[in-house]
Scaffold this active site. Structure first.
Site, mmCIF file in Angstrom:
data_model
loop_
_atom_site.group_PDB
_atom_site.id
_atom_site.type_symbol
_atom_site.label_atom_id
_atom_site.label_comp_id
_atom_site.label_asym_id
_atom_site.label_seq_id
_atom_site.Cartn_x
_atom_site.Cartn_y
_atom_site.Cartn_z
ATOM 1 N N ARG A 140 -10.081 4.493 3.559
ATOM 2 C CA ARG A 140 -9.038 5.244 2.833
ATOM 3 C C ARG A 140 -9.499 6.695 2.860
ATOM 4 O O ARG A 140 -10.466 7.066 2.177
ATOM 5 C CB ARG A 140 -8.927 4.706 1.406
ATOM 6 C CG ARG A 140 -7.802 5.335 0.572
ATOM 7 C CD ARG A 140 -7.747 4.645 -0.772
ATOM 8 N NE ARG A 140 -6.767 5.231 -1.678
ATOM 9 C CZ ARG A 140 -5.508 4.821 -1.792
ATOM 10 N NH1 ARG A 140 -5.082 3.836 -1.032
ATOM 11 N NH2 ARG A 140 -4.683 5.391 -2.646
ATOM 12 N N HIS A 167 0.449 4.819 5.800
ATOM 13 C CA HIS A 167 -0.071 3.859 4.816
ATOM 14 C C HIS A 167 0.472 2.469 5.191
ATOM 15 O O HIS A 167 1.286 1.892 4.457
ATOM 16 C CB HIS A 167 0.382 4.268 3.418
ATOM 17 C CG HIS A 167 -0.372 3.617 2.301
ATOM 18 N ND1 HIS A 167 -1.424 2.738 2.502
ATOM 19 C CD2 HIS A 167 -0.214 3.689 0.945
ATOM 20 C CE1 HIS A 167 -1.880 2.329 1.348
ATOM 21 N NE2 HIS A 167 -1.161 2.891 0.383
ATOM 22 N N GLN A 170 0.577 -0.695 2.738
ATOM 23 C CA GLN A 170 1.570 -0.660 1.662
ATOM 24 C C GLN A 170 2.900 -1.216 2.143
ATOM 25 O O GLN A 170 3.576 -1.972 1.438
ATOM 26 C CB GLN A 170 1.754 0.772 1.160
ATOM 27 C CG GLN A 170 2.832 0.920 0.091
ATOM 28 C CD GLN A 170 2.491 0.176 -1.181
ATOM 29 O OE1 GLN A 170 1.402 0.337 -1.722
ATOM 30 N NE2 GLN A 170 3.408 -0.651 -1.674
ATOM 31 N N ASP A 262 8.282 7.664 -4.172
ATOM 32 C CA ASP A 262 6.839 7.833 -4.325
ATOM 33 C C ASP A 262 6.607 9.172 -5.023
ATOM 34 O O ASP A 262 7.555 9.893 -5.351
ATOM 35 C CB ASP A 262 6.171 7.794 -2.942
ATOM 36 C CG ASP A 262 4.649 7.712 -3.020
ATOM 37 O OD1 ASP A 262 4.115 7.460 -4.124
ATOM 38 O OD2 ASP A 262 3.990 7.908 -1.984
ATOM 39 N N CYS A 304 5.227 2.458 -4.781
ATOM 40 C CA CYS A 304 3.862 2.028 -4.427
ATOM 41 C C CYS A 304 2.854 2.291 -5.539
ATOM 42 O O CYS A 304 1.741 1.760 -5.486
ATOM 43 C CB CYS A 304 3.424 2.688 -3.130
ATOM 44 S SG CYS A 304 3.239 4.483 -3.218
ATOM 45 N N ARG A 331 0.188 -6.715 -2.378
ATOM 46 C CA ARG A 331 -0.811 -5.956 -1.633
ATOM 47 C C ARG A 331 -2.002 -6.839 -1.278
ATOM 48 O O ARG A 331 -2.621 -6.679 -0.222
ATOM 49 C CB ARG A 331 -1.276 -4.747 -2.469
ATOM 50 C CG ARG A 331 -0.283 -3.611 -2.596
ATOM 51 C CD ARG A 331 -0.086 -2.884 -1.277
ATOM 52 N NE ARG A 331 -1.354 -2.419 -0.738
ATOM 53 C CZ ARG A 331 -1.947 -1.286 -1.092
ATOM 54 N NH1 ARG A 331 -1.367 -0.473 -1.965
ATOM 55 N NH2 ARG A 331 -3.096 -0.936 -0.547
#
Length: 355
Positions: A140, A167, A170, A262, A304, A331
């Site tokens: 990450r 991402h 996700q 988001d 998310c 997830r």
């Protein structure tokens, strides 16, 4: 007994038929769902429609067998994962760490304070060292170029746990959540209302491949990257889906099945004047029940997380239309499905889910 007699015997014929049926169990309707074993996952742009479907199928299978049937599946026993986190996380860390352990493997959580990578040791050397110590790396990071360098030098799979461009893990969770809710994906419309960022980029790299129409609504100047838009247009044409880019959130929401947003503002990094400008630029983009009033009657909401009030109000966020917490829970199952797919030849045992 001669080979000819054996070949013509009723027992041989029965066994041959049985084997054929067993093989067809996973090939009928899914013959081209290719294995992705040994691959890296930096962006879903690199994965075909069938490969994404297979990962989602494996994820649904693991969720069913482990969560609902209470089976123990040590598919990653004896394996280890290096989890490199330049940025803090709740869902990515917990889903990966607990998921890998649940499958019998050993997760190693590493921050920039724990290892030399990028500090006293370059990414090239770190990638080669870690390749000899573990079986897979999840990173990450701030810059997508860091992932590309790790992938270039490592001899083991690399998973993008989030970068400034994509991402992918996700989006796998998002699409599994939507598939579970509606029973299929093809023909649905997802509307992204907010800022073009790594999450919206990942939606655009996968949606058309799953038969999903995409609408993107951003204020002018906040659109997804030009190269991502061009690729999304190409994919939409290739797969026969619709792709709409607008600056009107209500236009995007119209007749949509899924409303998603988001974070717009990084309140930890931006100066006060920048925050004020950002909030002014995004006036009218908060998702409310009024936004949903023009969507499909059975519309749902995704985010998310973490969430701020400016992006979506409480009435939507905590409503029955909001699937944010099942989305967050998924997830775990989708990162497990991805890791199993990249590290093993596992075949799902449940019938292929409908796409």
């Amino acid at each position: 007994m001669s080979k000819l007699l054996i070949a013509n015997s009723p027992v041989f014929t029965f066994l041959k038929t049985l084997h054929s049926c067993s093989t067809r169990r996973f090939s009928v309707g899914a013959a081209s769902l290719s294995s992705v074993k040994g691959r890296s996952c930096l962006t879903l742009k690199d994965f075909s429609s069938d490969e994404i479907k297979r990962i989602l199928w494996v994820s649904a299978d693991l969720k069913h067998r482990i969560k609902h049937e209470k089976e123990y599946l040590p598919l990653l026993q004896g394996k280890s994962i290096a989890m490199i986190f330049e940025k803090r996380s709740t869902r990515t860390r917990m889903s990966t760490e607990t998921g890998f352990a649940l499958l019998g493997g050993h997760p190693c959580f590493l921050t920039t304070q724990d290892i030399h990578m990028g500090v006293n040791e370059n990414y090239k050397d770190s990638a080669r060292v870690l390749s000899g110590l573990c079986d897979i790396i999840l990173a990450r990071v701030y810059s997508h170029s860091t992932l590309e360098e790790l992938d270039k030098e490592a001899s083991i799979p690399i998973i993008n746990g989030l970068s400034d461009r994509y991402h992918p893990i996700q989006i796998l969770a998002d699409f599994l959540t939507v598939q579970e809710h509606y029973g299929s994906l093809s023909g649905l419309t997802v509307s992204w209302i907010g800022k073009g960022n790594m999450v919206s980029h990942s939606f655009l790299m996968a949606a058309a491949k799953l038969g999903v129409h995409m609408k993107i609504a951003t204020p002018k100047g906040y659109e997804p990257e030009k190269s991502v838009i061009e690729e999304a247009q190409r994919l939409s044409k290739q797969h026969g889906t619709q792709f709409v880019l607008t600056s009107d959130p209500m236009e995007a929401a119209c007749d949509s099945n899924v409303l998603v947003t988001d974070t717009w503002v990084d309140f930890e990094k931006e100066e006060e004047e920048d925050k004020k400008k950002r909030l002014k630029d995004f006036e009218g983009f908060q998702i409310t029940m009024q936004t949903g009033s023009v969507a499909k009657p059975d519309w749902i909401f995704l985010h998310c997380l973490p969430r701020k009030m400016e992006e979506v109000d409480d009435q939507v966020f905590y409503s029955s239309r909001s699937l944010i917490f099942p989305e967050a829970a998924n997830r775990k199952w989708t990162i497990m499905g991805l890791m199993v797919s990249l590290l093993t030849d596992y075949d799902p045992k449940i019938p292929m889910i409908k796409f």
